[in-house]
Write an enzyme that holds these catalytic residues in place. Structure first.
Site, PDB file in Angstrom:
ATOM      1  CB  VAL A  16      -9.737 -13.776 -15.816  1.00 40.34           C
ATOM      2  CG1 VAL A  16      -8.343 -13.485 -15.282  1.00 40.34           C
ATOM      3  CG2 VAL A  16     -10.755 -12.820 -15.195  1.00 40.34           C
ATOM      4  CE  LYS A 107     -14.110 -11.705  -7.432  1.00 43.31           C
ATOM      5  NZ  LYS A 107     -14.112 -10.704  -8.464  1.00 43.31           N
ATOM      6  CD  GLU A 131      -2.144  -6.733  -6.532  1.00 39.20           C
ATOM      7  OE1 GLU A 131      -1.062  -6.669  -5.980  1.00 39.20           O
ATOM      8  OE2 GLU A 131      -3.144  -6.074  -6.161  1.00 39.20           O
ATOM      9  N   GLY A 189     -18.012  -8.334 -19.641  1.00 40.01           N
ATOM     10  CA  GLY A 189     -17.172  -9.297 -18.894  1.00 40.01           C
ATOM     11  C   GLY A 189     -16.829  -8.841 -17.489  1.00 40.01           C
ATOM     12  CG  ASP A 203     -17.119  -9.129  -6.194  1.00 40.50           C
ATOM     13  OD1 ASP A 203     -16.471 -10.157  -6.455  1.00 40.50           O
ATOM     14  OD2 ASP A 203     -16.703  -7.987  -6.454  1.00 40.50           O
ATOM     15  CE  LYS A 207     -13.637  -7.694  -6.122  1.00 39.95           C
ATOM     16  NZ  LYS A 207     -14.437  -7.027  -7.160  1.00 39.95           N
TER      17      LYS A 207
HETATM   18  P1  NAP Z   1     -15.719 -16.921 -16.547  1.00 43.20           P
HETATM   19  O1  NAP Z   1     -15.615 -16.058 -17.742  1.00 43.20           O
HETATM   20  O2  NAP Z   1     -17.053 -17.415 -16.121  1.00 43.20           O
HETATM   21  O3  NAP Z   1     -14.711 -18.158 -16.755  1.00 43.20           O
HETATM   22  C1  NAP Z   1     -14.671 -19.259 -15.906  1.00 43.20           C
HETATM   23  C2  NAP Z   1     -13.822 -20.335 -16.551  1.00 43.20           C
HETATM   24  O4  NAP Z   1     -13.712 -21.439 -15.652  1.00 43.20           O
HETATM   25  C3  NAP Z   1     -14.437 -20.900 -17.844  1.00 43.20           C
HETATM   26  O5  NAP Z   1     -13.417 -21.194 -18.762  1.00 43.20           O
HETATM   27  C4  NAP Z   1     -15.103 -22.192 -17.384  1.00 43.20           C
HETATM   28  O6  NAP Z   1     -15.159 -23.191 -18.390  1.00 43.20           O
HETATM   29  C5  NAP Z   1     -14.142 -22.629 -16.294  1.00 43.20           C
HETATM   30  N1  NAP Z   1     -14.779 -23.467 -15.294  1.00 43.20           N
HETATM   31  C6  NAP Z   1     -15.768 -23.108 -14.433  1.00 43.20           C
HETATM   32  N2  NAP Z   1     -16.095 -24.164 -13.666  1.00 43.20           N
HETATM   33  C7  NAP Z   1     -15.306 -25.187 -14.047  1.00 43.20           C
HETATM   34  C8  NAP Z   1     -15.190 -26.546 -13.655  1.00 43.20           C
HETATM   35  N3  NAP Z   1     -15.956 -27.057 -12.687  1.00 43.20           N
HETATM   36  N4  NAP Z   1     -14.282 -27.316 -14.271  1.00 43.20           N
HETATM   37  C9  NAP Z   1     -13.495 -26.802 -15.265  1.00 43.20           C
HETATM   38  N5  NAP Z   1     -13.551 -25.529 -15.676  1.00 43.20           N
HETATM   39  C10 NAP Z   1     -14.464 -24.737 -15.083  1.00 43.20           C
HETATM   40  O7  NAP Z   1     -15.124 -16.172 -15.261  1.00 43.20           O
HETATM   41  P2  NAP Z   1     -14.076 -14.968 -15.243  1.00 43.20           P
HETATM   42  O8  NAP Z   1     -14.816 -13.685 -15.397  1.00 43.20           O
HETATM   43  O9  NAP Z   1     -12.946 -15.272 -16.135  1.00 43.20           O
HETATM   44  O10 NAP Z   1     -13.633 -15.009 -13.717  1.00 43.20           O
HETATM   45  C11 NAP Z   1     -12.719 -15.971 -13.240  1.00 43.20           C
HETATM   46  C12 NAP Z   1     -12.274 -15.620 -11.835  1.00 43.20           C
HETATM   47  O11 NAP Z   1     -11.651 -14.338 -11.850  1.00 43.20           O
HETATM   48  C13 NAP Z   1     -13.394 -15.500 -10.794  1.00 43.20           C
HETATM   49  O12 NAP Z   1     -12.908 -15.912  -9.541  1.00 43.20           O
HETATM   50  C14 NAP Z   1     -13.679 -14.005 -10.776  1.00 43.20           C
HETATM   51  O13 NAP Z   1     -14.253 -13.591  -9.546  1.00 43.20           O
HETATM   52  C15 NAP Z   1     -12.297 -13.463 -10.932  1.00 43.20           C
HETATM   53  N6  NAP Z   1     -12.205 -12.113 -11.444  1.00 43.20           N
HETATM   54  C16 NAP Z   1     -12.874 -11.784 -12.584  1.00 43.20           C
HETATM   55  C17 NAP Z   1     -12.750 -10.495 -13.082  1.00 43.20           C
HETATM   56  C18 NAP Z   1     -13.467 -10.064 -14.325  1.00 43.20           C
HETATM   57  O14 NAP Z   1     -13.406  -8.875 -14.661  1.00 43.20           O
HETATM   58  N7  NAP Z   1     -14.147 -10.964 -15.052  1.00 43.20           N
HETATM   59  C19 NAP Z   1     -11.962  -9.547 -12.408  1.00 43.20           C
HETATM   60  C20 NAP Z   1     -11.276  -9.928 -11.235  1.00 43.20           C
HETATM   61  C21 NAP Z   1     -11.405 -11.227 -10.774  1.00 43.20           C
HETATM   62  P3  NAP Z   1     -15.999 -22.954 -19.771  1.00 43.20           P
HETATM   63  O15 NAP Z   1     -15.197 -21.946 -20.529  1.00 43.20           O
HETATM   64  O16 NAP Z   1     -16.030 -24.283 -20.421  1.00 43.20           O
HETATM   65  O17 NAP Z   1     -17.338 -22.429 -19.332  1.00 43.20           O
HETATM   66  N1  HSE Z   2     -17.380  -8.930 -10.756  1.00 45.35           N
HETATM   67  C1  HSE Z   2     -16.267  -8.202 -10.256  1.00 45.35           C
HETATM   68  C2  HSE Z   2     -16.553  -6.723 -10.328  1.00 45.35           C
HETATM   69  C3  HSE Z   2     -15.045  -8.539 -11.058  1.00 45.35           C
HETATM   70  O1  HSE Z   2     -17.495  -6.333 -11.022  1.00 45.35           O
HETATM   71  O2  HSE Z   2     -15.851  -5.942  -9.690  1.00 45.35           O
HETATM   72  C4  HSE Z   2     -13.783  -7.938 -10.494  1.00 45.35           C
HETATM   73  O3  HSE Z   2     -13.460  -8.504  -9.263  1.00 45.35           O
END
Ligand code: NAP
Ligand code: HSE
Length: 439
Positions: A16, A107, A131, A189, A203, A207
Site C-alpha cells: 500500500v 482495519k 476509508e 498483494g 479480516d 471490517k
Molecule cells: P505490507 O506489504 O506487508 O507492508 C507493510 C510495511 O510496513 C512494510 O514496508 C514493512 O517494512 C513495514 N513495517 C511492518 N512492521 C514494521 C515495524 N515494526 N516497523 C517499521 N516498519 C514496519 O502490507 P500492506 O499490504 O501494504 O498492508 C498495509 C496495511 O494496509 C495493513 O493494515 C493492511 O491490512 C492494509 N490494507 C492492505 C490492502 C492490500 O491490498 N494489501 C488493502 C487494504 C488495506 P518492510 O518493507 O521493511 O518489510
Molecule cells: N487482505 C485484505 C483482503 C486486504 O484480501 O481483502 C484488503 O483489506
C-alpha cells in the site's frame, strides 16, 4: 509566507505504501487542483531500510523507527500502512497525542482499538480517517458517513475480503486447489502479511465491526461476532453447489433484529448463481446496503491491491488536508454518529439464525443409512427440500456422498442434528453445513 503544503510521514512502505507513492507522483496535478496544495512526503519508516525497493521509494527518506513519523516536527499527517496492532497502535496513539492527524488502512487496529483512538482524536481535535480499512478502493465508509447521513440502515451484506473471494473464485472457475489460489492472491498483494486472517474470516470480521458501527450506530465487540472461514469449503462443496444452481461466496452480514439485537456474522454461504453477489469475482468486493428510505443499493469494486487501496488512503489525506487548510475539524463524526449516541447492542446468538442450509454427509453406502440420517434431521425439525447421492453401490466405491438442501431451519437445530449424525458411525468424516443466503 511559504505556500501551503500538506506534509505526510509514511509508517510502512510495502504494497500500500508504495502504491501511495505512485499515486502521489502520477496524480500530483489532479490532487493539487482538488486540494489547493501539494502533498509532500517528508519521511518513511520501514522495518528494514536496507531492503531492495521499488525505485519510487526515496532511499534518503527511509528510517527504521515508525515512532519517528509520529514525533516528526515537519509531519502534519501520519499515514499508518504497516498493519497489525503493535507497534501500529503506539504510533497512531503518539501521533494523535502530539496533535497530528492520522490516516490508516489498518482495519485490525480500528476494529480492535478504534474506540480509544477515535476518542483520543476527538479530544485532541485532530482527524483519524480510515476509508481504506474496509473494501479497499470502494468508498463505503464515506458513503455511510456522509451520503447516507439522513437514512436508517436496515441491512448490509457483502463480500469484504478480496483474498478469500479470489481463492473461492479461482477454485470455482479454474479448479485450482486452495494452496495454489492463495499463492496467487499473495503474489498479487491482496493477502495480509499473515493470511490466516483472510482465510479464517478474521479480516472480514474486523471490517464488519467497523461497518456495523457506521451503519447501525453500534459499539461492537469484534471478538463476539461469530465467524467461519473459507477453509471449511472443499472443491466438492463448490461442485455440488453448482449442481444446485449456487455459488459459494465469503459473506459478511449485518442487520438489526426485531428484538433489538444485532445479527452480525461472517461465513461462506451459497448464493444463487443469478444473484449480484455471485457475479463478484476475484479480488472484487461488494457491499449491499438497504436504507429504510433509499431502498437497496450496491457498491462494488476492487477490495484489495496497491493502487485501489492507495487511492482510498490518499483521498483521506486530501480530506484531512482540506480540514487543515480551512481550519475545520470533526464536522463529520468519523464513525458517522456522535460518540455519545453510540450504543452497545447485544449480538444475536449464532444458534438462533434461521435459514436454509446445504448439508453434506460422507457415508458408508449401506442399507438404511439415508433413512437414519433423515430421521435424525426430522427429529430436530430440519426438513429436506432437495437431495442428491453420489458414489457407492460397488466394491471399488463403498462410500457415498449425500448432499441435501434444507427448508428454513434453526442453526442450533442443524448443529444438534449433525452432531448426532456424526455419532451414528454411518459417516466416514465430519458432516458439513453451509448456510444458503437467497436474498
Ligand atoms: P505490507 O506489504 O506487508 O507492508 C507493510 C510495511 O510496513 C512494510 O514496508 C514493512 O517494512 C513495514 N513495517 C511492518 N512492521 C514494521 C515495524 N515494526 N516497523 C517499521 N516498519 C514496519 O502490507 P500492506 O499490504 O501494504 O498492508 C498495509 C496495511 O494496509 C495493513 O493494515 C493492511 O491490512 C492494509 N490494507 C492492505 C490492502 C492490500 O491490498 N494489501 C488493502 C487494504 C488495506 P518492510 O518493507 O521493511 O518489510
Ligand atoms: N487482505 C485484505 C483482503 C486486504 O484480501 O481483502 C484488503 O483489506
Amino acid at each position: 509566507m511559504s505556500e501551503p503544503r500538506v506534509r505526510i510521514g509514511l509508517a510502512g512502505c510495502g504494497v500500500v505504501g508504495t502504491g501511495i507513492l505512485q499515486l502521489l507522483r502520477d496524480n500530483a496535478d489532479t490532487i493539487g487542483a482538488r486540494l489547493g496544495a501539494p502533498i509532500e512526503v517528508v519521511g518513511i519508516a520501514v522495518r528494514d531500510p536496507s531492503k531492495v525497493r521499488d525505485p519510487l521509494v526515496p532511499a534518503d527518506l527511509l528510517v527504521d523507527d515508525p515512532m519517528t513519523m509520529a514525533r516528526h516536527e515537519d509531519v502534519d499527517v501520519v499515514v499508518e500502512v504497516m498493519g497489525g496492532l503493535d507497534p501500529a497502535g503506539a504510533v497512531v496513539r503518539t501521533a494523535l497525542e502530539g496533535g497530528k492527524h492520522v490516516v490508516t488502512a489498518n482495519k485490525a487496529l480500528i476494529a480492535e482499538a478504534g474506540e480509544e483512538l477515535l476518542e483520543l482524536a476527538e479530544e485532541r481535535r485532530v482527524d483519524l480517517y480510515f476509508e481504506a480499512a474496509v473494501a479497499g478502493g470502494i468508498p463505503i465508509i464515506r458513503t455511510l458517513r456522509e451520503a447516507l447521513a439522513s437514512d436508517r440502515i436496515v441491512a448490509l451484506s457483502g463480500i469484504v475480503n478480496g483474498t478469500s473471494n479470489y481463492i473461492l473464485s479461482r477454485m470455482t472457475s479454474e479448479g485450482l486447489d486452495f494452496g495454489e489460489a492463495l499463492a496467487e492472491a499473495q503474489a498479487a498483494g491482496y493477502a495480509e502479511a499473515d493470511p490466516t486472517l483472510d482465510i479464517n474470516g478474521g479480516d472480514a470480521r474486523h471490517k464488519l465491526a467497523i461497518l456495523a458501527t457506521l451503519a447501525f450506530g453500534a459499539r461492537v465487540d469484534v471478538q463476539a461476532i461469530p465467524m467461519e472461514g473459507i477453509d471449511v469449503v472443499s472443491a466438492l462443496d463448490i461442485a455440488f453447489a453448482q449442481r444446485f444452481g449456487y455459488v459459494i461466496k465469503p459473506l459478511a452480514i449485518g442487520r438489526p433484529t426485531e428484538d433489538g439485537s444485532l445479527d452480525l456474522r461472517v461465513h461462506p454461504a451459497l448464493v444463487p448463481e443469478s444473484s449480484v453477489l455471485a457475479s463478484i469475482h476475484g479480488a472484487l468486493n461488494a457491499v449491499h446496503i438497504r436504507g429504510a428510505m433509499m431502498g437497496p443499493a450496491l457498491m462494488s469494486g476492487p477490495g484489495a491491491g496497491a493502487l485501489p487501496t492507495a487511492m482510498s488512503v490518499v483521498s483521506d489525506i486530501v480530506d484531512v488536508g482540506r480540514n487543515l487548510l480551512s481550519g475545520a475539524h470533526a464536522r463529520v463524526p468519523s464513525r458517522a454518529f456522535r460518540a455519545s449516541t453510540l450504543q452497545a447492542l447485544p449480538l444475536r446468538k449464532p444458534s438462533e439464525h434461521r435459514g436454509r442450509f446445504y448439508l453434506r454427509f460422507d457415508v458408508h453406502d449401506r442399507m438404511g443409512v439415508l433413512g437414519r440420517i433423515a430421521n435424525v434431521l426430522g427429529g430436530f425439525g430440519v426438513s429436506i427440500e432437495q437431495m442428491v447421492q453420489e458414489g457407492g453401490r460397488s466394491a471399488e466405491s463403498p462410500h457415498a456422498t449425500l448432499v441435501m438442501l434444507t427448508h428454513d431451519a434453526l442453526a442450533g437445530d442443524v448443529r444438534g442434528a449433525l452432531e448426532e449424525i456424526d455419532r451414528l458411525r454411518h459417516t466416514t468424516g465430519p458432516s458439513r453445513a453451509l448456510r444458503i443466503e437467497d436474498d
